[in-house]
Design an enzyme around this catalytic site. Structure first.
Site, PDB file in Angstrom:
ATOM      1  N   TYR A  98       0.576  -1.073  -0.150  1.00  0.00           N
ATOM      2  CA  TYR A  98       0.058  -0.073   0.003  1.00  0.00           C
ATOM      3  C   TYR A  98       0.864   1.123   0.060  1.00  0.00           C
ATOM      4  O   TYR A  98       2.064   1.322   0.416  1.00  0.00           O
ATOM      5  CB  TYR A  98      -0.844  -0.020   1.142  1.00  0.00           C
ATOM      6  CG  TYR A  98      -0.605   0.186   2.614  1.00  0.00           C
ATOM      7  CD1 TYR A  98       0.363   0.900   3.104  1.00  0.00           C
ATOM      8  CD2 TYR A  98      -0.960  -0.791   3.317  1.00  0.00           C
ATOM      9  CE1 TYR A  98       0.869   1.069   4.438  1.00  0.00           C
ATOM     10  CE2 TYR A  98      -0.746  -0.678   4.856  1.00  0.00           C
ATOM     11  CZ  TYR A  98       0.241   0.149   5.134  1.00  0.00           C
ATOM     12  OH  TYR A  98       0.661   0.415   6.468  1.00  0.00           O
ATOM     13  N   THR A  99       0.396   2.542  -0.387  1.00  0.00           N
ATOM     14  CA  THR A  99       1.383   3.525  -0.645  1.00  0.00           C
ATOM     15  C   THR A  99       1.497   4.228   0.783  1.00  0.00           C
ATOM     16  O   THR A  99       2.566   4.768   0.925  1.00  0.00           O
ATOM     17  CB  THR A  99       0.463   4.595  -1.521  1.00  0.00           C
ATOM     18  OG1 THR A  99      -0.774   4.690  -0.788  1.00  0.00           O
ATOM     19  CG2 THR A  99       0.374   4.307  -2.905  1.00  0.00           C
ATOM     20  N   GLU A 132       2.263  -0.501  -6.222  1.00  0.00           N
ATOM     21  CA  GLU A 132       1.723   0.032  -5.150  1.00  0.00           C
ATOM     22  C   GLU A 132       0.256   0.595  -5.216  1.00  0.00           C
ATOM     23  O   GLU A 132      -0.502   0.789  -6.016  1.00  0.00           O
ATOM     24  CB  GLU A 132       2.380   1.584  -5.212  1.00  0.00           C
ATOM     25  CG  GLU A 132       3.954   1.598  -4.784  1.00  0.00           C
ATOM     26  CD  GLU A 132       3.939   1.460  -3.147  1.00  0.00           C
ATOM     27  OE1 GLU A 132       3.227   1.465  -2.366  1.00  0.00           O
ATOM     28  OE2 GLU A 132       5.384   1.386  -2.955  1.00  0.00           O
TER      29      GLU A 132
HETATM   30 ZN   LIG Z   1       5.605  -1.202   0.749  1.00  0.00          ZN
END
Ligand SMILES: [Zn+2]
Length: 235
Positions: free
Chosen positions: A24-25, A88
């Site tokens: 995840y970002t 991402e």
């Molecule tokens: Zn990461």
């Protein structure tokens, strides 16, 4: 449709691609993450970014090595960036308000992952926390690994009805500890058979829980967690 949004941060691969690594970002907004992944000063990048509404951005060519994994380990290999394609997935993460991944976003991740897997011989689909359990918690315990597995992407987390009693507590020692440490190592984690359920074992077990047994996230082993370890190690 994939939106081309080139990042200057990439290099030459030193290994063949065999892994899809999901993140995840962990930033407040998608545009902020996109901007950071394209800023040469940040020294980070990823091959793709998937927005919450399902838009897919390609930042780095799949044949190039992107800088998304950092220091890590899986089954003896430490240069994760050279062997992986990184996606991402926009989510504020544990720091900024971790929330469920919207359906449109997950559908886009599935379509993208299937396309990537049709182009490369990928045998491993992991989360960033799997390869760097001491530093990372993404994509986290809310990520729908089961839905991805239903679509042919990665290992389906075992369905275990009952958690059962606790088998391994912090600083526990003995045969069960040795076995659990061996199971974690066989799965791929950087797990040493010390015979004591030490900080390193707790960190590895927590990463395992985040991916395969999100019922608890404390690094301890209950009967359900033990069963999950055995099932994943046997795959
Ligand atoms: Zn990461």
């Amino acid at each position: 449709m994939i939106i081309q949004y080139p990042s200057p941060t990439h290099g030459v691969r030193r290994l063949p691609v065999d892994m899809l690594l999901l993140h995840y970002t962990g930033m407040q907004t998608g545009p902020a993450a996109l901007s950071r992944l394209c800023d040469p000063a940040s020294k980070v990048s990823a091959h793709y970014l998937v927005e919450e509404d399902g838009r897919i951005f390609q930042l780095v060519d799949e044949h190039r090595r992107a800088h998304h994994a950092g220091a890590g380990y899986w089954r003896g290999e430490q240069d994760t960036n050279s062997r992986s394609i990184g996606i991402e997935i926009v989510n504020p993460g544990h720091e900024w308000g971790y929330r469920r991944f919207p359906g449109a976003q997950i559908r886009a991740v599935i379509t993208l992952a299937q396309a990537i897997m049709s182009r490369h011989d990928i045998s491993l689909v992991l989360g960033h926390s799997d390869i760097a359990p001491d530093r990372k918690t993404d994509p986290g315990e809310l990520f729908p690994w089961d839905l991805l597995a239903e679509n042919g992407i990665g290992i389906r987390p075992p369905v275990i009805a009952v958690a059962g009693r606790l088998l391994i507590c912090e600083n526990a020692t003995g045969e069960a500890v040795m076995t659990a440490q061996d199971l974690l190592a066989r799965i791929g984690y950087d797990s040493q058979q010390t015979g004591c359920w030490d900080r390193n074992s707790m960190i590895n077990m927590t990463a395992f829980q985040r991916h395969f047994y999100p019922r608890r996230l404390d690094g301890l082993v209950d009967e359900g967690g033990w069963c999950a370890l055995e099932k994943v190690a046997a795959i």
